[in-house]
Design a protein around this motif. Structure first.
Motif, PDB file in Angstrom:
ATOM      1  N   TRP A  96       1.001  -1.143  -0.141  1.00 13.00           N
ATOM      2  CA  TRP A  96       0.013  -0.277  -0.274  1.00 13.00           C
ATOM      3  C   TRP A  96       0.811   1.386  -0.011  1.00 13.00           C
ATOM      4  CZ3 TRP A  96      -3.830  -2.453   3.628  1.00 13.00           C
ATOM      5  CH2 TRP A  96      -4.671  -3.242   3.328  1.00 13.00           C
ATOM      6  N   PHE A  97       2.090   1.192   1.040  1.00 14.06           N
ATOM      7  CA  PHE A  97       2.812   2.759   0.936  1.00 14.06           C
ATOM      8  C   PHE A  97       3.054   2.530  -0.602  1.00 14.06           C
ATOM      9  CE2 PHE A  97       3.537   2.280   4.994  1.00 14.06           C
ATOM     10  CZ  PHE A  97       3.594   3.853   5.840  1.00 14.06           C
ATOM     11  N   ALA A  98       3.758   1.344  -0.791  1.00 16.86           N
ATOM     12  CA  ALA A  98       4.238   1.603  -2.767  1.00 16.86           C
ATOM     13  C   ALA A  98       3.843   2.002  -3.574  1.00 16.86           C
ATOM     14  CB  ALA A  98       5.083   0.241  -3.610  1.00 16.86           C
ATOM     15  N   ARG A  99       2.229   2.366  -3.568  1.00 17.24           N
ATOM     16  CA  ARG A  99       1.198   2.609  -4.404  1.00 17.24           C
ATOM     17  C   ARG A  99       0.784   4.092  -4.201  1.00 17.24           C
ATOM     18  NH1 ARG A  99      -3.756  -1.301  -5.901  1.00 17.24           N
ATOM     19  NH2 ARG A  99      -4.173   0.480  -7.530  1.00 17.24           N
ATOM     20  N   ALA A 100       1.711   4.153  -2.938  1.00 18.58           N
ATOM     21  CA  ALA A 100       1.405   6.224  -2.642  1.00 18.58           C
ATOM     22  C   ALA A 100       2.520   7.496  -4.068  1.00 18.58           C
ATOM     23  CB  ALA A 100       2.213   6.399  -1.466  1.00 18.58           C
ATOM     24  N   GLY A 101       3.281   6.441  -4.137  1.00 14.79           N
ATOM     25  CA  GLY A 101       4.452   7.274  -5.093  1.00 14.79           C
ATOM     26  C   GLY A 101       5.505   8.313  -3.503  1.00 14.79           C
ATOM     27  N   SER A 102       5.729   9.525  -5.001  1.00 15.40           N
ATOM     28  CA  SER A 102       6.742  10.836  -3.456  1.00 15.40           C
ATOM     29  C   SER A 102       5.692  11.998  -3.803  1.00 15.40           C
ATOM     30  CB  SER A 102       7.506   9.977  -4.353  1.00 15.40           C
ATOM     31  OG  SER A 102       7.691  10.613  -5.556  1.00 15.40           O
ATOM     32  N   ASP A 103       4.646  11.880  -4.009  1.00 17.12           N
ATOM     33  CA  ASP A 103       3.714  13.678  -4.449  1.00 17.12           C
ATOM     34  C   ASP A 103       2.847  13.999  -3.618  1.00 17.12           C
ATOM     35  OD1 ASP A 103       4.506  13.787  -7.385  1.00 17.12           O
ATOM     36  OD2 ASP A 103       3.120  12.679  -7.924  1.00 17.12           O
ATOM     37  N   LEU A 104       3.840  13.529  -2.245  1.00 10.10           N
ATOM     38  CA  LEU A 104       3.253  14.427  -0.927  1.00 10.10           C
ATOM     39  C   LEU A 104       3.717  16.210  -0.769  1.00 10.10           C
ATOM     40  CD1 LEU A 104       3.967  12.041   1.757  1.00 10.10           C
ATOM     41  CD2 LEU A 104       1.787  12.559   0.912  1.00 10.10           C
TER      42      LEU A 104
ATOM     43  N   VAL B 258      -0.786  17.478   4.601  1.00 14.86           N
ATOM     44  CA  VAL B 258      -0.078  16.161   5.274  1.00 14.86           C
ATOM     45  C   VAL B 258       0.208  17.211   6.201  1.00 14.86           C
ATOM     46  CG1 VAL B 258       1.501  14.363   4.656  1.00 14.86           C
ATOM     47  CG2 VAL B 258       0.845  15.527   3.170  1.00 14.86           C
ATOM     48  N   SER B 259      -0.488  15.793   6.839  1.00 17.97           N
ATOM     49  CA  SER B 259      -0.307  16.433   8.517  1.00 17.97           C
ATOM     50  C   SER B 259       0.691  14.811   9.256  1.00 17.97           C
ATOM     51  CB  SER B 259      -1.299  14.951   9.447  1.00 17.97           C
ATOM     52  OG  SER B 259      -1.333  15.619  10.250  1.00 17.97           O
ATOM     53  N   SER B 260       1.615  15.193   9.379  1.00 15.48           N
ATOM     54  CA  SER B 260       2.620  14.860  10.422  1.00 15.48           C
ATOM     55  C   SER B 260       3.702  14.079   8.979  1.00 15.48           C
ATOM     56  CB  SER B 260       2.146  13.550  11.162  1.00 15.48           C
ATOM     57  OG  SER B 260       1.938  14.188  12.846  1.00 15.48           O
ATOM     58  N   PRO B 261       3.852  14.536   7.806  1.00 14.14           N
ATOM     59  CA  PRO B 261       4.663  14.241   6.917  1.00 14.14           C
ATOM     60  C   PRO B 261       6.104  13.315   7.278  1.00 14.14           C
ATOM     61  CG  PRO B 261       5.121  16.658   7.316  1.00 14.14           C
ATOM     62  CD  PRO B 261       4.144  16.021   8.102  1.00 14.14           C
ATOM     63  N   GLU B 262       6.981  13.872   8.230  1.00 13.16           N
ATOM     64  CA  GLU B 262       7.835  12.914   8.852  1.00 13.16           C
ATOM     65  C   GLU B 262       7.567  11.329   9.461  1.00 13.16           C
ATOM     66  OE1 GLU B 262      11.023  13.443   7.484  1.00 13.16           O
ATOM     67  OE2 GLU B 262      10.661  14.818   6.598  1.00 13.16           O
ATOM     68  N   GLN B 263       6.747  12.039   9.897  1.00 11.95           N
ATOM     69  CA  GLN B 263       6.022  10.125  10.599  1.00 11.95           C
ATOM     70  C   GLN B 263       5.950   9.109   9.281  1.00 11.95           C
ATOM     71  OE1 GLN B 263       2.086   9.520  13.183  1.00 11.95           O
ATOM     72  NE2 GLN B 263       3.146   9.005  14.552  1.00 11.95           N
ATOM     73  N   LEU B 264       5.377   9.613   8.606  1.00 17.86           N
ATOM     74  CA  LEU B 264       4.502   8.722   7.216  1.00 17.86           C
ATOM     75  C   LEU B 264       5.737   8.518   7.017  1.00 17.86           C
ATOM     76  CD1 LEU B 264       1.972  10.572   5.594  1.00 17.86           C
ATOM     77  CD2 LEU B 264       1.443   8.959   6.742  1.00 17.86           C
ATOM     78  N   LYS B 265       6.845   9.678   6.683  1.00 23.39           N
ATOM     79  CA  LYS B 265       7.775   8.621   5.879  1.00 23.39           C
ATOM     80  C   LYS B 265       8.758   7.208   7.284  1.00 23.39           C
ATOM     81  CE  LYS B 265       8.901  13.034   3.828  1.00 23.39           C
ATOM     82  NZ  LYS B 265       9.767  14.502   3.528  1.00 23.39           N
ATOM     83  N   ALA B 266       8.640   7.927   8.128  1.00 23.48           N
ATOM     84  CA  ALA B 266       9.310   7.224   9.145  1.00 23.48           C
ATOM     85  C   ALA B 266       8.499   5.158   8.912  1.00 23.48           C
ATOM     86  CB  ALA B 266       9.298   7.767  10.576  1.00 23.48           C
ATOM     87  N   TRP B 267       7.625   5.027   8.776  1.00 25.74           N
ATOM     88  CA  TRP B 267       7.120   4.474   8.778  1.00 25.74           C
ATOM     89  C   TRP B 267       6.814   3.467   7.752  1.00 25.74           C
ATOM     90  CZ3 TRP B 267       6.380   1.115  12.906  1.00 25.74           C
ATOM     91  CH2 TRP B 267       5.764   1.999  13.950  1.00 25.74           C
ATOM     92  N   ARG B 268       6.868   4.553   6.592  1.00 25.45           N
ATOM     93  CA  ARG B 268       6.980   3.632   5.639  1.00 25.45           C
ATOM     94  C   ARG B 268       9.205   3.116   5.296  1.00 25.45           C
ATOM     95  NH1 ARG B 268       6.363   6.118  -0.885  1.00 25.45           N
ATOM     96  NH2 ARG B 268       6.967   3.898  -1.817  1.00 25.45           N
ATOM     97  N   ALA B 269       9.769   3.761   6.204  1.00 31.17           N
ATOM     98  CA  ALA B 269      11.238   2.895   5.629  1.00 31.17           C
ATOM     99  C   ALA B 269      10.960   2.005   6.640  1.00 31.17           C
ATOM    100  CB  ALA B 269      11.842   4.937   6.496  1.00 31.17           C
TER     101      ALA B 269
ATOM    102  N   ALA C 269      14.319   5.389   1.353  1.00 31.86           N
ATOM    103  CA  ALA C 269      12.642   6.214   2.304  1.00 31.86           C
ATOM    104  C   ALA C 269      13.854   7.383   3.230  1.00 31.86           C
ATOM    105  CB  ALA C 269      12.214   5.346   2.904  1.00 31.86           C
ATOM    106  N   ILE C 270      14.604   6.286   3.411  1.00 31.37           N
ATOM    107  CA  ILE C 270      15.104   7.341   4.391  1.00 31.37           C
ATOM    108  C   ILE C 270      15.996   8.577   3.779  1.00 31.37           C
ATOM    109  CG2 ILE C 270      17.663   7.546   6.209  1.00 31.37           C
ATOM    110  CD1 ILE C 270      17.562   4.408   6.977  1.00 31.37           C
ATOM    111  N   ASP C 271      16.958   8.560   2.471  1.00 29.99           N
ATOM    112  CA  ASP C 271      17.449   9.937   1.803  1.00 29.99           C
ATOM    113  C   ASP C 271      15.676  10.890   1.508  1.00 29.99           C
ATOM    114  OD1 ASP C 271      19.659   8.984   1.527  1.00 29.99           O
ATOM    115  OD2 ASP C 271      19.698   8.058  -0.852  1.00 29.99           O
ATOM    116  N   GLY C 272      14.792  10.117   1.990  1.00 29.43           N
ATOM    117  CA  GLY C 272      13.348  10.864   1.474  1.00 29.43           C
ATOM    118  C   GLY C 272      12.664  11.695   2.932  1.00 29.43           C
ATOM    119  N   MET C 273      13.571  11.825   4.112  1.00 31.29           N
ATOM    120  CA  MET C 273      13.452  11.966   4.958  1.00 31.29           C
ATOM    121  C   MET C 273      14.082  13.601   5.040  1.00 31.29           C
ATOM    122  SD  MET C 273      14.209   9.568   8.011  1.00 31.29           S
ATOM    123  CE  MET C 273      12.820   7.968   8.042  1.00 31.29           C
ATOM    124  N   ASN C 274      13.682  14.411   6.003  1.00 31.42           N
ATOM    125  CA  ASN C 274      14.405  16.083   6.414  1.00 31.42           C
ATOM    126  C   ASN C 274      15.785  15.854   6.849  1.00 31.42           C
ATOM    127  OD1 ASN C 274      13.894  15.897   9.051  1.00 31.42           O
ATOM    128  ND2 ASN C 274      11.758  16.620   8.579  1.00 31.42           N
TER     129      ASN C 274
END
Length: 790
Positions: free
Chosen positions: A425-433, A440-451, A466-471
């Protein structure tokens, strides 16, 4: 003039307490009744009051408790208030078989651990009575004797918390010379201000109080309380000026909201207003307090500046709460043409999302905006249902941002349940947030759970991406530094991996130890300064006003207030000075402050004896041996749970050195056959808490197949949740991966800290864990039936 009933009562308590002080000076335990009261005053309007003097304020050394047993004709007839652990050991031996006879009949093997725990508890109890423990730090975990005015101060605090202004004003003169006299003065001002927030005289008193106590913690506290009460009434200029003077409390959620409101309303010029509007939207997006009035007001203020943001506000609220009055209130503000469906249908989705979904005969016909709305609502409670709707109506119709948002939320909820479908399901999300950042509520939390989803699946390259996509702040955290190194190492990029490990391998932390293993280095341990602080450098802290106030607060078991005063004294101190203050804390037997203060010295200066003390070493090690548990584990758990404060209580009600929930403690006491256990009196007793906590830990350890990881997780989150997490495994999993994907933040960090503590303590107790990675090993699927443990 006749003294009021309350004042007379308090004076009576002072005179009584003065009498006990003399007893304390003569090395006799003061006898203080649990209640004292004067005859009822039958005059009109008078009320009979009773002051409760908590017996927990009185410390009784172990040796003294045990001596009282020997002085009895039959020292095995134990009164619970006098014994070392409040139990009769002979009675336990007689009752153990009976207590477990029915419990064990169904499955002897299944309940063997509980029986062993009971036997061990009985044995250690008997040994403590026959041979009391003596330790140089025995008094470090016992409470100091109260002083006369302590009772008066606590009554003043009760009057404040109950809003009894007249009673508080009566008590104030008695505390005029007390070390903490400013506290009840502030409490009086707060109650006055709440009663009459527009009264100029009260506001002027507050200004004088702030000026009188400038640079003290009480002034910070006063300003914080003043702003919370007056935030709405103050002009933007006045609020901003006062808010800027706060040292610690600028991150108070309410004050942050009001600061954003005032700045937004007072911004001059288009550019300034745009900047403040962006800041306000980000604050609203990331807040966890959107149901609070201050954030409702902030949201309304943003909407007045930008009406197009109203739908974004609804989207943010859907991610935060999934329903409720606030979303409905905001929906009512939207013009009807902008709504994706009727108010009635939107309310049904909020209140009964699955019922609404079942009524949709053809999901592909659901309009895109309505599908997004419903998918976000469903994602919080039923990610599989949300996925069906998103696949049918969001993917074909909605834009790429909305697809990313919906599938990220679905993946997030699924991963928090360790659902194996989360990764797809994460894979279907792409990277357009990033296209609509305010939505987008708590975007870093979403990225952490995807990682974490990639980590759990063992997808090392995807994890790295996924880690590279974090701030930057997230990427620099220990957790992602270590796993970035692991992702490099898994792909043979060893030099890059080493660079990541080098960043944290010198730390006495969970990932610091794993990084040291990866580099083949010894663990970080003690790095004291070349010369330890001199006696004069240590002693000078006793003259610090904040430290003195903290010590008085600790004497009354007001730990939260004490910590604030203590930490105020530490503002801006150097690593060396923190070691000196930690040495002062040790000298004063404030073990909890010694640990936390020493940690402020960072990673370059480490005095391991300060950070990892072993008060009551012989007692704790004897109890641990009785339960066949490593003492290092028990130490590590206590250090994390209570910082060695025996009387501390958590926000959820856990109590004592090992932070046992009352229900769990009572259940364990029953299983151990402790007949005279009294929750209110015995739970925070040092020895009782250790016996019950270690016995319960033994049961969890056996129940988990002797897994330190699972037992530690179960101790924090409960055995049922730990079993659920374990039952998601189909194959053995690396323990570090299992730990990092524990869904609860508190439990995840707790397990890391306890096990890292355990390894450090193992080096101090002479039984070192030589390789932390190997010690953690793997977590395997459960092969046995679950046991009935609380």
């Amino acid at each position: 003039m006749r003294c009021s009933h309350l004042l007379a009562l308090l004076l009576f308590c002072i005179s009584s307490a003065h009498g006990t002080s003399a007893a304390a000076e003569s090395n006799e335990q003061p006898a203080i009744n649990t209640t004292e009261s004067l005859p009822a005053d039958h005059s009109e309007g008078a009320q009979h009051r009773r002051i409760v003097i908590a017996p927990s304020l009185i410390s009784i050394p172990i040796a003294e408790r045990l001596q009282s047993l020997r002085d009895r004709e039959d020292n095995l007839t134990v009164w619970p208030e006098e014994s070392a652990v409040g139990v009769n050991p002979r009675e336990i031996f007689d009752r153990v078989d009976k207590a477990f006879e029915t419990f064990s009949r169904d499955n002897d093997t299944k309940e063997a651990a509980a029986g062993e725990a009971a036997d061990a508890a009985a044995q250690v109890t008997a040994s403590l009575i026959e041979e009391p423990v003596s330790d140089p730090l025995d008094d470090a975990l016992l409470l100091p004797h109260p002083e006369a005015l302590d009772y008066v101060f606590l009554e003043a605090r009760n009057a404040f918390s109950q809003g009894r202004l007249s009673d508080l004003e009566e008590i104030l003169p008695l505390l005029s010379g007390h070390e903490l006299s400013a506290y009840p003065e502030l409490w009086r001002l707060i109650l006055l201000l709440k009663q009459a927030p527009d009264d100029p005289a009260v506001n002027l008193e507050f200004e004088r109080f702030l000026a009188l106590h400038r640079n003290e913690y009480i002034a910070e506290n006063a300003l914080h309380e003043y702003l919370k009460i007056e935030a709405e009434r103050l002009s933007a200029e006045s609020f901003t000026k006062l808010y800027s003077q706060l040292v610690w409390n600028q991150d108070d959620p309410d004050l942050r909201a009001w600061n954003a409101i005032h700045r937004l309303q007072s911004a001059a010029g288009k550019k300034a207003r745009e900047e403040e509007l962006r800041a306000a939207k980000l604050l609203y997006r990331d807040s966890g307090s959107l149901a609070k009035e201050s954030y409702q007001r902030l949201g309304d203020a943003i909407a007045r500046e930008d009406r197009s943001w109203l739908w974004t506000r609804v989207v943010v609220l859907l991610q935060k709460s999934g329903g409720g009055k606030e979303i409905k209130r905001v929906l009512a503000e939207l013009p009807r043409p902008e709504l994706p469906a009727s108010i009635r249908e939107l309310h049904e989705i909020l209140d009964r999302p699955n019922a609404w979904l079942r009524r949709q005969k053809k999901l592909e016909r659901v309009p895109a905006r309505l599908a997004v709305f419903a998918s976000l609502r469903l994602s919080r409670t039923d990610p599989a249902a949300a996925a069906r709707l998103a696949e049918a109506a969001v993917d074909p119709k909605a834009g790429s941002f909305w697809k990313s948002l919906v599938w990220s939320r679905i993946g997030f909820t699924a991963m928090s349940r360790l659902d194996p479908r989360a990764l797809s399901w994460f894979a279907r999300a792409g990277s357009d947030l990033s296209r609509m950042p305010y939505a987008v509520s708590s975007p870093e939390q979403l990225k952490a759970w995807r990682a974490r989803a990639e980590l759990r699946a063992g997808n090392w390259y995807s994890l790295s991406k996924a880690i590279d996509g974090m701030n930057e702040a997230s990427r620099s955290e220990e957790v992602w530094t270590y796993w970035k190194g692991r992702s490099y190492a898994a792909r043979g990029l060893n030099d890059l991996a080493r660079t990541e490990y080098e960043k944290i391998a010198n730390r006495i932390t969970f990932y610091g130890k794993l990084s040291a293993d990866a580099l083949g280095r010894p663990y970080a341990f003690s790095h004291p300064p070349k010369e330890m602080p001199k006696a004069s450098e240590i002693a000078q802290w006793g003259n610090n006003p904040s430290i003195r106030r903290a010590e008085v607060l600790y004497r009354m078991q007001l730990y939260r207030e004490g910590h604030r005063e203590w930490n105020w004294a530490m503002r801006g101190i150097s690593p060396y000075e923190s070691i000196a203050l930690a040495a002062y804390a040790r000298q004063e037997r404030l073990v909890h402050r010694m640990i936390n203060t020493s940690m402020k010295s960072g990673t370059e200066l480490v005095v391991v004896e300060q950070r990892f003390p072993r008060p009551h070493a012989e007692l704790i090690e004897r109890v641990s041996r009785a339960q066949e548990l490593p003492a290092s584990w028990v130490y590590g758990l206590i250090r994390q749970e209570s910082r060695f404060i025996p009387a501390v209580s958590s926000s959820v009600g856990a109590r004592g050195l090992m932070q046992l929930m009352p229900g769990t403690a009572s259940w364990t006491a029953r299983q151990l056959g402790i007949e005279h256990y009294d929750e209110g009196r015995n739970l925070t007793e040092l020895e009782m808490n250790l016996v019950l906590g270690s016995a319960y830990l033994h049961m969890l350890y056996a129940d988990s197949g002797e897994s330190f990881i699972l037992a530690t997780a179960a101790y924090n989150a409960g055995p049922r949740r730990a079993r659920i997490w374990r039952n998601t495994l189909s194959d053995a999993m690396e323990a570090a991966v299992f730990i990092e994907t524990i869904p609860y933040f508190e439990t995840r960090e707790y397990v890391k800290n306890v096990l890292a503590n355990m390894q450090t303590y193992s080096m101090l107790t002479g039984e070192p864990i030589k390789n932390f990675t190997s010690f953690l090993g793997k977590v395997t699927p459960s092969l046995v039936e679950a046991k009935d443990l609380p």
